[in-house]
Design an enzyme around this catalytic site. Structure first.
Site, PDB file in Angstrom:
ATOM      1  N   HIS A 144       3.569  -1.225   1.900  1.00 49.19           N
ATOM      2  CA  HIS A 144       2.320  -1.554   1.212  1.00 49.19           C
ATOM      3  C   HIS A 144       2.574  -1.770  -0.278  1.00 49.19           C
ATOM      4  CE1 HIS A 144      -2.023  -0.917   0.094  1.00 49.19           C
ATOM      5  NE2 HIS A 144      -1.466  -0.378  -0.983  1.00 49.19           N
ATOM      6  N   GLU A 145       3.340  -0.872  -0.888  1.00 46.50           N
ATOM      7  CA  GLU A 145       3.620  -0.996  -2.325  1.00 46.50           C
ATOM      8  C   GLU A 145       4.529  -2.193  -2.614  1.00 46.50           C
ATOM      9  OE1 GLU A 145       1.878   0.628  -4.270  1.00 46.50           O
ATOM     10  OE2 GLU A 145       1.106   2.107  -2.859  1.00 46.50           O
ATOM     11  N   HIS A 148       2.384  -5.163  -2.832  1.00 47.46           N
ATOM     12  CA  HIS A 148       1.769  -5.352  -4.146  1.00 47.46           C
ATOM     13  C   HIS A 148       2.727  -6.089  -5.085  1.00 47.46           C
ATOM     14  CE1 HIS A 148      -2.031  -3.360  -3.875  1.00 47.46           C
ATOM     15  NE2 HIS A 148      -1.541  -2.178  -3.575  1.00 47.46           N
TER      16      HIS A 148
END
Length: 294
Positions: A144-145, A148
């Site tokens: 998820h990071e 980003h």
């Protein structure tokens, strides 16, 4: 250290903005005939974007100091080695340079990513998450990071913040000038100048417009969370991403991350005071539902 870093950041903004304004030849936006709208717009844009981008360029340093994140340079145990290996694999899948990897002390399960571009980023995970979550769910959170970073969310958010800052300052000063002119309409001795009413009204209008404009920034922040969740599902598996969000939802600790980093975490630190319009993250139930539809 946090106070010193805050003061240094604001001093840098003033110095850089002052230099840019001098180069552009924009020193005053008030003239004898009233507001010079072109000069005012340039003035507001310089301060709006300089502040936003200096914060972006210092984001890694601020995150390390603010969250007390310790970058892993030489792994001291198998968990740290696994963390480095996993981030390296996910970065390769996402097509970006491997970011720095750090662990910050917090019992709360959280993680964040920051950095001024996708090939010079930082990914950090809390010690609580590293201790309690199973490897597949930590991998999903890291994915998820990484999502980003690969999506360029930090840069895009800074651009949006710069635009918002510019127009908040611009329209606040126009409205304040109108209020000040109305209050001084019978005073012919100070034609072309402004009184204290202008500065007081500017402060008030900046507060009001800033609150309204923050809804735009928060909308984008919520949108990028869905995109990062989708990236996490693509890189680490939809089931693992859903399981990680569900486990995070089941924990109710108060955030121990600095306020400036909350928007970059996988979960927000606290519930919004005025509803979802001012929340940087959508409800986890909605995020899970969106993943289930993929």
């Amino acid at each position: 250290m946090r106070i010193l870093l805050f003061l240094m950041t604001n001093l840098a903004i003033l110095v850089v903005a002052g230099i840019v304004l001098n180069i552009l030849g924009v020193n005053h936006y008030l003239s004898g005939s009233g507001l010079d709208l072109t000069s005012l717009l340039i003035f507001c844009a310089v301060f709006g974007f300089v502040g936003s981008f200096i914060s972006l360029f210092l984001s890694k340093t601020m995150a390390k100091f603010g969250a007390k994140a310790e970058v892993i340079k030489q792994p001291r145990n198998h968990k740290e080695q696994w963390l480095l290996t996993t981030v390296e694999e996910l970065s390769l899948q996402a097509g970006i340079r491997m970011p720095e990897v750090a662990v910050f002390p917090s019992h709360e399960a959280n993680a964040f990513a920051t950095g001024w571009n996708k090939n010079d980023a930082l990914v950090a995970v809390s010690s609580g998450m590293l201790d309690r979550f199973p490897p597949d769910e930590i991998r999903a959170v890291l994915a998820h990071e990484i999502g980003h970073v690969a999506n360029g969310d930090m840069v895009t958010l800074s651009l949006i913040q710069g635009v918002v800052n510019t127009f908040v300052m611009f329209f606040a000063r126009i409205a304040a000038y109108a209020v000040d002119s109305f209050l001084r309409r019978n005073d012919d001795s100070n034609e072309g100048s402004v009184g204290w009413g202008f500065y007081i009204a500017t402060f008030i209008f900046e507060m009001i417009f800033g609150i309204l404009a923050s809804m735009i920034v928060m909308w984008f922040s919520r949108y990028r969370e869905y995109r990062a969740d989708e990236a996490g599902a693509r890189l680490a598996g939809k089931g693992a991403m859903i399981a990680a969000l569900a486990r995070i939802q089941s924990e109710h600790e108060i955030s121990h991350m600095p306020e400036s980093m909350v928007a970059f975490g996988i979960r927000k630190g606290r519930n919004p005071t005025l509803g979802e319009l001012f929340s940087s993250h959508p409800p986890i139930n909605d995020r899970i539902a969106a993943l289930q539809k993929l």
